[in-house]
Write a protein that holds these residues in place. Structure first.
Motif, PDB file in Angstrom:
ATOM      1  N   SER A 117      17.029  -9.052  -2.071  1.00  0.00           N
ATOM      2  CA  SER A 117      16.551  -7.709  -2.390  1.00  0.00           C
ATOM      3  C   SER A 117      15.069  -7.582  -2.073  1.00  0.00           C
ATOM      4  CB  SER A 117      16.787  -7.406  -3.879  1.00  0.00           C
ATOM      5  OG  SER A 117      18.162  -7.467  -4.179  1.00  0.00           O
ATOM      6  N   GLU A 118      14.649  -6.361  -1.756  1.00  0.00           N
ATOM      7  CA  GLU A 118      13.237  -6.076  -1.496  1.00  0.00           C
ATOM      8  C   GLU A 118      12.591  -5.656  -2.806  1.00  0.00           C
ATOM      9  OE1 GLU A 118      10.447  -3.059   1.158  1.00  0.00           O
ATOM     10  OE2 GLU A 118      12.638  -2.958   1.271  1.00  0.00           O
ATOM     11  N   PHE A 119      11.555  -6.385  -3.253  1.00  0.00           N
ATOM     12  CA  PHE A 119      10.859  -6.087  -4.499  1.00  0.00           C
ATOM     13  C   PHE A 119       9.746  -5.084  -4.230  1.00  0.00           C
ATOM     14  CE2 PHE A 119      12.496 -10.434  -5.091  1.00  0.00           C
ATOM     15  CZ  PHE A 119      13.251 -10.265  -6.242  1.00  0.00           C
ATOM     16  N   ILE A 120       9.718  -4.019  -5.011  1.00  0.00           N
ATOM     17  CA  ILE A 120       8.701  -2.989  -4.867  1.00  0.00           C
ATOM     18  C   ILE A 120       8.105  -2.732  -6.245  1.00  0.00           C
ATOM     19  CG2 ILE A 120       8.279  -0.559  -4.300  1.00  0.00           C
ATOM     20  CD1 ILE A 120      10.583  -0.753  -2.294  1.00  0.00           C
ATOM     21  N   PRO A 121       6.752  -2.728  -6.345  1.00  0.00           N
ATOM     22  CA  PRO A 121       6.131  -2.464  -7.654  1.00  0.00           C
ATOM     23  C   PRO A 121       6.667  -1.170  -8.286  1.00  0.00           C
ATOM     24  CG  PRO A 121       4.484  -3.225  -6.108  1.00  0.00           C
ATOM     25  CD  PRO A 121       5.743  -3.022  -5.295  1.00  0.00           C
ATOM     26  N   GLY A 122       6.971  -1.290  -9.600  1.00  0.00           N
ATOM     27  CA  GLY A 122       7.512  -0.145 -10.343  1.00  0.00           C
ATOM     28  C   GLY A 122       9.009  -0.233 -10.555  1.00  0.00           C
ATOM     29  N   GLY A 170      12.224  -5.639 -17.285  1.00  0.00           N
ATOM     30  CA  GLY A 170      10.992  -6.011 -16.603  1.00  0.00           C
ATOM     31  C   GLY A 170      10.578  -4.992 -15.557  1.00  0.00           C
ATOM     32  N   THR A 171       9.267  -4.969 -15.259  1.00  0.00           N
ATOM     33  CA  THR A 171       8.710  -4.082 -14.236  1.00  0.00           C
ATOM     34  C   THR A 171       7.999  -4.927 -13.180  1.00  0.00           C
ATOM     35  OG1 THR A 171       8.341  -2.359 -15.888  1.00  0.00           O
ATOM     36  CG2 THR A 171       7.162  -2.141 -13.799  1.00  0.00           C
ATOM     37  N   ILE A 172       8.306  -4.683 -11.911  1.00  0.00           N
ATOM     38  CA  ILE A 172       7.650  -5.426 -10.834  1.00  0.00           C
ATOM     39  C   ILE A 172       6.179  -5.000 -10.782  1.00  0.00           C
ATOM     40  CG2 ILE A 172       7.615  -5.921  -8.366  1.00  0.00           C
ATOM     41  CD1 ILE A 172      10.082  -6.952  -9.768  1.00  0.00           C
ATOM     42  N   LEU A 173       5.273  -6.001 -10.934  1.00  0.00           N
ATOM     43  CA  LEU A 173       3.846  -5.719 -10.853  1.00  0.00           C
ATOM     44  C   LEU A 173       3.343  -5.882  -9.429  1.00  0.00           C
ATOM     45  CD1 LEU A 173       2.372  -7.442 -14.053  1.00  0.00           C
ATOM     46  CD2 LEU A 173       2.895  -5.033 -13.688  1.00  0.00           C
ATOM     47  N   SER A 174       3.750  -6.976  -8.774  1.00  0.00           N
ATOM     48  CA  SER A 174       3.284  -7.245  -7.404  1.00  0.00           C
ATOM     49  C   SER A 174       4.261  -8.149  -6.705  1.00  0.00           C
ATOM     50  CB  SER A 174       1.896  -7.902  -7.434  1.00  0.00           C
ATOM     51  OG  SER A 174       1.964  -9.151  -8.117  1.00  0.00           O
ATOM     52  N   ALA A 211      13.531   7.181  -3.925  1.00  0.00           N
ATOM     53  CA  ALA A 211      12.325   7.638  -3.222  1.00  0.00           C
ATOM     54  C   ALA A 211      11.376   6.468  -3.087  1.00  0.00           C
ATOM     55  CB  ALA A 211      11.663   8.777  -3.995  1.00  0.00           C
ATOM     56  N   LYS A 212      11.132   6.014  -1.842  1.00  0.00           N
ATOM     57  CA  LYS A 212      10.239   4.896  -1.559  1.00  0.00           C
ATOM     58  C   LYS A 212      10.614   3.635  -2.326  1.00  0.00           C
ATOM     59  CE  LYS A 212       6.304   7.884  -0.443  1.00  0.00           C
ATOM     60  NZ  LYS A 212       4.884   8.201  -0.697  1.00  0.00           N
ATOM     61  N   GLY A 213      11.912   3.384  -2.399  1.00  0.00           N
ATOM     62  CA  GLY A 213      12.415   2.170  -3.042  1.00  0.00           C
ATOM     63  C   GLY A 213      12.532   2.267  -4.540  1.00  0.00           C
ATOM     64  N   PHE A 270      14.481  11.866 -13.953  1.00  0.00           N
ATOM     65  CA  PHE A 270      13.962  10.836 -14.837  1.00  0.00           C
ATOM     66  C   PHE A 270      13.688   9.564 -14.020  1.00  0.00           C
ATOM     67  CE2 PHE A 270      14.452   7.298 -17.808  1.00  0.00           C
ATOM     68  CZ  PHE A 270      13.728   7.719 -18.921  1.00  0.00           C
ATOM     69  N   PRO A 271      12.417   9.276 -13.703  1.00  0.00           N
ATOM     70  CA  PRO A 271      12.107   8.086 -12.907  1.00  0.00           C
ATOM     71  C   PRO A 271      12.376   6.804 -13.705  1.00  0.00           C
ATOM     72  CG  PRO A 271      10.100   9.132 -13.657  1.00  0.00           C
ATOM     73  CD  PRO A 271      11.213  10.062 -14.036  1.00  0.00           C
ATOM     74  N   GLU A 272      12.784   5.752 -13.011  1.00  0.00           N
ATOM     75  CA  GLU A 272      13.130   4.499 -13.695  1.00  0.00           C
ATOM     76  C   GLU A 272      11.944   3.896 -14.445  1.00  0.00           C
ATOM     77  OE1 GLU A 272      13.866   0.945 -11.301  1.00  0.00           O
ATOM     78  OE2 GLU A 272      13.291   2.089  -9.510  1.00  0.00           O
ATOM     79  N   SER A 273      10.728   4.245 -14.079  1.00  0.00           N
ATOM     80  CA  SER A 273       9.557   3.709 -14.770  1.00  0.00           C
ATOM     81  C   SER A 273       9.501   4.133 -16.237  1.00  0.00           C
ATOM     82  CB  SER A 273       8.275   4.160 -14.056  1.00  0.00           C
ATOM     83  OG  SER A 273       8.193   5.592 -14.051  1.00  0.00           O
ATOM     84  N   ARG A 274      10.204   5.228 -16.564  1.00  0.00           N
ATOM     85  CA  ARG A 274      10.171   5.735 -17.934  1.00  0.00           C
ATOM     86  C   ARG A 274      11.291   5.169 -18.814  1.00  0.00           C
ATOM     87  NH1 ARG A 274      10.146  11.974 -16.874  1.00  0.00           N
ATOM     88  NH2 ARG A 274      10.624  12.019 -19.107  1.00  0.00           N
ATOM     89  N   LEU A 275      12.042   4.193 -18.263  1.00  0.00           N
ATOM     90  CA  LEU A 275      13.057   3.522 -19.083  1.00  0.00           C
ATOM     91  C   LEU A 275      12.371   2.710 -20.183  1.00  0.00           C
ATOM     92  CD1 LEU A 275      15.474   2.213 -16.292  1.00  0.00           C
ATOM     93  CD2 LEU A 275      16.042   3.913 -18.043  1.00  0.00           C
TER      94      LEU A 275
END
Length: 980
Positions: free
Chosen positions: A2-7, A21-25, A78-80, A96-101
């Protein structure tokens, strides 16, 4: 990869407890993930990151960071990064963006864990399914709650425990004769109420001398951990000390003397109150003692009450009435009315006897007809006397009518009393009397009394002793005189035990019995202590002493030293408290160094040895001085009431009638002969009256043989359940418990290095415990626990499995020549969920019920074609990493199968609910109709009990109707081609 993308949101495969968890970098070599809920940051290799992308599909419920619960309707990218279209609780839609989970989201449910790639071992999944199956089976078993305790299967005890524990808020008097097991009956009732959820909190009040014995008995026999509460521990509590535990044991003397602690105890919510030795609670129509008043207040506030007494009428009918009044003050309001009611029981007993002879003659028919007054009973009687009825019809009618008469008359519903006449397994009793010449000091006092009766008054003043104790216990009189006149040279300066021939006699008896144990009971505490010292000094015999002045630990040490077969002491010397509560059935020699003044105390002394489990005849040794008050008291017991032959339960009546006369005749043989003759006549008449009336009803009612046999067989069925050892062996392996075979069907269990924490009796680094599945082996060895479906370790493992996530997902490979490789199947286990209060014990009718489905990738239902066991034995395990990749590659297909399975499972729910409702209604409606019929005849059936049962039925009806299914576990099965 999988391609890891911050957020992006990911979950750790190996540490799901970290949360979302949230991808930081991310760079070419590593990826860094923040787990905000647990404040942890992890860095992984990009190539081998144990992470699963969290992607929700339509219909999934998600948690937002602001606390809302939302339902996914669609997903965009949108952009991964994922953007969910969700439906709110108000029915509106928003992006509802996944960052707000919510960072704290946990994936506990089988569906979520599976779709996020969290899979368990196949044997865990199989254990979970087996656990659900066994839990469902045992919850409905008629022996549930009674099969686990480490007790002998004694019918009358099991009948009482089964009958009482079935009732709503049982309030009964357990009044079996000494040695028939009231403590075990109370423990069985409490154990079942706890196991089935009908009770959660219990308070036991016992005499101070018995607190530690009850504590050990509840733990050793029933695996119930009680907190022993006393003043010292209470003072260490910051709040109400009675709130410190669910199960509390306390001394009656401590609580009854402390109004503040009584207030605290009354402020708690208890489900059951147990009071031992209840005959010590003082009551009269004019006043109540502090103990009675305390129990009365508690019994008023607590729904369930068990009172224990071996002598319900020890202090007369008023004392017996006082006990019943505690149980049901609305029913037992008048002592006079109760006394009048007692006289009518003979007619009912005669009618029950006559039933066995019907169709019989007219007198038998009239005897039965005189005590029935309803159409149902009359119809049964008509069937019995109808010449056209066959034997089967008559037997059925006789049984039903007998049950009705026993149910509807007398105190049998609130009082259970078994006697040895109806319980087998008791030994014979042999009385051995030795007449000794009194020493000169004792003889001198007796002569003075013969010459001058006024001298008795002088003795009472000089010694401070009461009458007749001053006559019956010459050693106590001798001590008191020495203490009162230390300078009187007429008195011997020697201690009493150096002049008393009973001491030498006792040493001779110890030699005669060889290695056999001998229990010695003396009335007075000082006599017991002195006697222990005398045996040591004069005979070199180590004799532990047991009296009320010792601490609990000291008493237990003395009892343990006596009980030890290998290195223990041969003799134990007790004061009168040795005749209450402690059981020494491993001993067969009883020495009554003196005799108690009350016949009930005499029986209690013998009852310490004469109990179920005694393997030998009881040898009762009594030394008496010739022509002494003690010898005359012995004659009254032996010739007047046959007190040494067997218990008869009317000692109190005899003492009330003749106690004063006996005391007056202790110095007069002619007067004694008259008292003995009068006592014998009264004894035989009262014995006949008790045989004819209430006692017979009570004993018939205290054990119904057919039901006792049925519950005994049900327990044996669980004892012999072949599934139990297989299940326990598999569960121990899964939980990381090591088992070592010790031989003789005994194994030693100890915590393995990877054992899950918190299992009862098992702590890492400690020695564990030995256990067996065999009841008789466990009974023979106190150091071996008995494993059953109700053992705390087994229950803990089952509950952890069912309440947790262990085994709720799995993936396996199936290799079959008839099935092409690459196919997908889903094995799903749904479980009923009935949101009912625990006290309803809905599991009697609807325990967690499994609905298993097996669907292929097209959605076809293969459940009936492929059994669970048949599939399981052909499956192959797969590494977790491979399993996660397979799940990721089949996400859409699995989501579709899960949705289809929910619809299929719902089709099974109506029939499950209907079966449970039918079972519940048949059971409770029958019992409700029975109680209502009883209430018309027997006021011992409380209105509150009927209303409580009706209310319970309504609540159960609502709860069962609200039952729903939820996915409990799922296993993905992927077919593979056989090797070429």
């Amino acid at each position: 990869m999988s391609e890891f993308i911050p957020g992006q949101r990911w979950v750790s495969d190996g540490e799901a407890e970290l949360g979302l968890g949230t991808i930081l970098s991310c760079d070419f070599r590593s990826v860094t993930v923040l787990f905000a809920a647990s404040q942890e940051t992890r860095t992984y290799s990009v190539r081998q990151a144990p992470l699963t992308r969290v992607v929700f599909g339509a219909g999934d419920r998600i948690e937002a960071a602001d606390g809302r619960t939302l339902t996914v309707d669609d997903t965009k990218e949108a952009k991964g990064l994922l953007i969910y279209v969700v439906e709110t609780a108000d029915g509106e839609y928003e992006e509802f963006p996944e960052s707000r989970l919510a960072d704290s989201m946990r994936f506990q449910q089988a569906r979520d864990r599976l779709l996020t790639g969290q899979v368990d071992r196949n044997d865990w999944f199989e254990l979970r399914y087996r656990t659900l199956h066994h839990y469902h089976r045992i919850a409905q078993h008629p022996a549930n709650g009674l099969a686990g305790p480490r007790v002998d299967l004694i019918p009358h005890q099991l009948y009482i425990a089964d009958e009482v524990s079935r009732r709503h808020a049982p309030r009964v008097l357990l009044a079996d004769e000494v040695g028939l097991g009231k403590t075990i009956e109370a423990g069985l009732i409490l154990h079942r109420l706890l196991i089935t959820g009908r009770a959660e909190r219990a308070l036991i009040l016992v005499p101070d001398s018995l607190t530690h014995q009850w504590l050990v008995e509840m733990l050793r026999r029933f695996s119930l951990h009680f907190t022993l509460l006393d003043e010292q521990q209470s003072q260490h509590s910051t709040g109400n000390p009675f709130e410190s535990a669910q199960l509390v044991l306390a001394s009656q003397q401590w609580l009854f003397a402390n109004p503040h602690r009584q207030t605290q105890a009354q402020a708690c919510d208890w489900d059951l109150l147990i009071v031992d030795e209840a005959h010590h609670l003082d009551w009269s129509p004019e006043a109540s003692g502090p103990g009675y008043a305390c129990v009365e207040q508690l019994a008023h506030a607590i729904d369930g009450v068990l009172l224990l007494t071996a002598t319900p009428e020890q202090m007369g009918l008023a004392s017996h009435f006082a006990r019943l009044r505690l149980l049901d003050p609305e029913r037992y309001t008048s002592l006079a009315a109760f006394e009048a009611e007692e006289t009518g029981y003979a007619r009912v007993a005669e009618a029950v006897d006559a039933l066995e002879r019907l169709p019989g003659d007219a007198a038998d028919r009239d005897s039965v007809g005189a005590v029935i007054d309803d159409a149902d009973s009359q119809a049964l009687l008509d069937t019995l006397i109808d010449p056209e009825s066959d034997d089967t019809q008559r037997d059925s009618a006789r049984r039903q009518l007998r049950e009705q008469l026993l149910d509807r008359h007398g105190t049998g519903r609130v009082m259970f009393r078994n006697s040895r006449r109806h319980v087998a397994g008791f030994p014979e009793r042999h009385l051995h009397v030795t007449r000794l010449a009194p020493p000169s000091s004792y003889r001198r006092e007796l002569r003075k009394l013969d010459r001058d009766m006024d001298y008795l008054d002088d003795l009472l003043i000089t010694t401070g002793l009461d009458h007749p104790e001053v006559l019956l216990y010459p050693d106590a009189m001798y001590r008191a005189q020495c203490d009162a006149s230390p300078g009187d040279t007429a008195l011997n300066a020697e201690p009493w035990w150096q002049i008393d021939p009973r001491v030498t006699w006792l040493l001779e008896r110890l030699t005669e019995v060889g290695r056999d144990k001998m229990l010695v009971i003396a009335h007075d505490r000082e006599t017991a202590s002195d006697l222990s010292e005398a045996l040591r000094v004069l005979g070199g015999v180590q004799a532990p002493v047991f009296h009320e002045g010792l601490t609990l630990i000291e008493r237990d040490r003395a009892a343990a030293a006596f009980a030890d077969e290998e290195d223990g002491c041969q003799v134990l010397v007790c004061s009168e408290i040795g005749s209450e509560g402690r059981n020494f059935q491993f001993c067969r020699h009883l020495v009554m160094f003196d005799l108690p003044a009350h016949p009930d105390q005499l029986e209690q002394r013998i009852g310490r040895l004469d109990r179920i489990g005694q393997q030998h005849a009881i040898e009762i040794h009594v030394p008496v001085f010739e022509d002494s008050p003690g010898e005359r008291l012995l004659r009254w017991y032996d010739e007047g009431m046959r007190a040494f032959d067997a218990p008869h339960g009317i000692g109190s009546e005899l003492y009330d009638a003749f106690g004063d006369s006996v005391a007056d005749a202790l110095l007069d043989d002619d007067a004694l002969a008259e008292v003995i003759a009068d006592t014998r006549r009264f004894f035989e008449s009262r014995l006949a009256a008790h045989e004819a009336g209430r006692d017979r009803l009570l004993e018939w009612n205290a054990c119904r043989p057919a039901r006792a046999q049925a519950i005994t067989e049900a327990i044996r069925e669980l004892d012999d359940d072949p599934a139990l050892p297989r299940y326990v062996d598999k569960a121990l392996d899964v939980f990381g418990v090591e088992s070592r075979d010790l031989g003789g069907d005994i194994q030693h269990l100890l915590a393995g290095p990877h054992m899950l924490d918190g299992l009862p009796g098992l702590v890492k680094g400690e020695e564990g415990f030995s256990a067996t599945f065999d009841r008789q082996r466990a009974l023979a060895r106190d150091d071996v626990q008995r494993l059953s479906w109700e053992h705390p370790l087994v229950r803990e493992m089952m509950e952890r499995i069912l309440d947790g996530t262990l085994g709720n997902t799995a993936l396996a490979l199936l290799q079959h020549p008839a099935i092409p490789g690459g196919r997908l199947m889903a094995e799903l286990v749904f479980r009923t969920h009935c949101p009912a209060p625990r006290h309803l014990n809905v599991g009697r009718f609807l325990p967690p019920t499994a609905v298993r489905l097996l669907l292929d990738e097209s959605g076809a239902n293969l459940t009936q074609k492929v059994s669970f066991g048949g599939l399981a034995k052909n499956l192959q395990k797969v590494k977790k990493a491979v399993a996660r990749d397979l799940i990721k590659s089949r996400h859409a297909q699995l989501r579709d199968l899960l949705t289809r399975a929910e619809d299929e499972a719902e089709n099974e729910l109506p029939s499950i609910i209907e079966a449970a409702q039918t079972h519940m209604r048949d059971t409770l409606d029958t019992e409700l109709a029975r109680l209502k019929a009883l209430a018309r005849h027997n006021p011992a059936v409380r209105d509150a009990e009927i209303e409580a049962l009706a209310h319970e039925r309504r609540e159960l009806d609502t709860a069962i109707d609200a039952t729903r299914l939820r996915l409990d576990a799922v296993r993905v099965v992927v077919t593979v081609d056989p090797p070429e």
